[in-house]
Scaffold this active site. Structure first.
Site, mmCIF file in Angstrom:
data_model
loop_
_atom_site.group_PDB
_atom_site.id
_atom_site.type_symbol
_atom_site.label_atom_id
_atom_site.label_comp_id
_atom_site.label_asym_id
_atom_site.label_seq_id
_atom_site.Cartn_x
_atom_site.Cartn_y
_atom_site.Cartn_z
ATOM 1 N N CYS A 108 39.860 32.016 48.102
ATOM 2 C CA CYS A 108 39.161 31.667 46.830
ATOM 3 C C CYS A 108 38.818 30.419 46.550
ATOM 4 O O CYS A 108 39.756 29.794 45.995
ATOM 5 C CB CYS A 108 39.497 32.632 45.643
ATOM 6 S SG CYS A 108 38.630 32.449 44.108
ATOM 7 N N CYS A 111 39.500 29.842 42.349
ATOM 8 C CA CYS A 111 40.853 29.954 41.876
ATOM 9 C C CYS A 111 41.687 28.858 42.775
ATOM 10 O O CYS A 111 42.964 28.842 42.453
ATOM 11 C CB CYS A 111 41.240 31.121 41.698
ATOM 12 S SG CYS A 111 40.517 32.366 40.867
ATOM 13 N N CYS A 125 35.208 38.384 34.816
ATOM 14 C CA CYS A 125 36.599 37.822 34.286
ATOM 15 C C CYS A 125 36.938 36.442 34.562
ATOM 16 O O CYS A 125 37.741 35.681 33.983
ATOM 17 C CB CYS A 125 37.674 38.707 34.451
ATOM 18 S SG CYS A 125 37.568 40.141 33.890
ATOM 19 N N CYS A 136 35.084 47.144 34.380
ATOM 20 C CA CYS A 136 34.505 48.189 33.645
ATOM 21 C C CYS A 136 34.098 47.773 32.290
ATOM 22 O O CYS A 136 34.658 47.030 31.528
ATOM 23 C CB CYS A 136 35.682 49.324 33.113
ATOM 24 S SG CYS A 136 35.008 50.644 32.391
#
Length: 306
Positions: A108, A111, A125, A136
């Site tokens: 990633c 990150c 997020c 969700c």
């Protein structure tokens, strides 16, 4: 005079008795209100918010992040093949067995970490989530390793709640249909309540059934749509350990904790047992080849004697 005084006293006593007769009722009402406040606000919202749908998704620990030196080396390197090899060398020290579609180590760049198995980056997020299932919008949270069990319980309890509402309201709906309900306002509430309960019940049953199927196969929603790739190649059942073990991967080994909203999923979310390793550790499967070798040897010896 005395008689009038007695009547006044008797009336006062009756009045006091009527007032005092409401004291037990007031106590019960206060107890019910307090218990509701204590359970909903103090227990459910305060104490259980760490172990319910408010549980934050878990991120990879520090050992999966690139060190400052490795990060500098990786960013300063312009050759893609060298960068790819650098990630391979770093991943050798980590329990990482899944790869990208091209066979590269999953990294990633937002990150700056090597993704653990079943870990994915959530754009909403803005972080990598261990064993990510999906984001969700109904709970405004990422569903992953730390809260997937709670998400399933949320669905199950919601299904039961909608079923309870629909079954208890249905008799009043029949009365409304026959014109037995006098209030026009109550007719609207009964009709709308039954419609909403049935609508959510059907949609939640479908969603809950789908996730039960995923649990039975030890898959996430992302893995159901995109087959995970291992060092040996794509394998759609790479984490399938069998029905019972698949359930235990989400709810844990102790059945008494399955219906309780507490964390009981095994492991730390960074590595997971795989089907290939499970088969290699199975003594019955491990003895297959030696048995065949012995059988061939016995046939060879028998042929020499003949």
């Amino acid at each position: 005079m005395r008689r009038g005084w007695k009547m006044a006293l008797s009336g006062g006593l009756r009045c006091c008795r009527r007032v005092l007769s409401w004291v037990p009722v007031l106590v019960i009402v206060l107890v019910v209100l307090w218990s509701y406040y204590a359970y909903v606000f103090e227990l459910c919202l305060e104490m259980d918010k760490k172990i319910s749908i408010f549980t934050l998704p878990q991120q990879p620990n520090q050992k999966f992040h690139l060190s400052y030196t490795d990060k500098e080396r990786y960013e300063n390197e312009e050759r893609p093949e060298v960068q790819k090899q650098m990630l391979v060398d770093m991943a050798k020290k980590l329990p990482v067995y899944t790869r990208t579609g091209s066979g590269a180590v999953r990294f990633c760049d937002r990150c700056n970490l090597i993704k653990p198995d079943r870990c994915h980056h959530c754009s909403v997020c803005a972080m990598c989530v261990l064993k990510m299932d999906h984001h969700c919008p109904w709970v405004n949270n990422c569903i992953g390793f730390s809260n997937y069990k709670f998400f399933l319980q949320f669905l199950a309890y919601s299904v039961l709640y909608c079923l309870y509402i629909a079954t208890t309201v249905f008799s009043y709906f029949i009365k409304y249909w026959r014109g037995e309900l006098p209030s026009v306002r109550s007719k609207f509430h009964v009709l709308f309540l039954l419609f909403v309960a049935c609508m959510f019940f059907v949609s939640l049953v479908i969603l809950f059934g789908y996730h039960c199927w995923l649990v039975s196969r030890n898959k996430t929603t992302l893995e159901a749509f995109c087959t995970p790739v291992f060092t040996s190649g794509p394998e759609k059942n790479g984490f399938n350990l069998g029905f019972i073990k698949n359930i235990q991967q989400v709810f844990g080994d102790k059945k008494k904790f399955w219906l309780i909203p507490i964390g009981s999923s095994p492991g730390d979310g960074h590595s997971f047992p795989m089907r290939s390793m499970n088969e290699s550790q199975n003594p019955l499967l491990a003895n297959e080849e030696p048995w065949e070798d012995n059988e061939d040897d016995n046939q060879g010896k028998l042929g020499q004697r003949l």
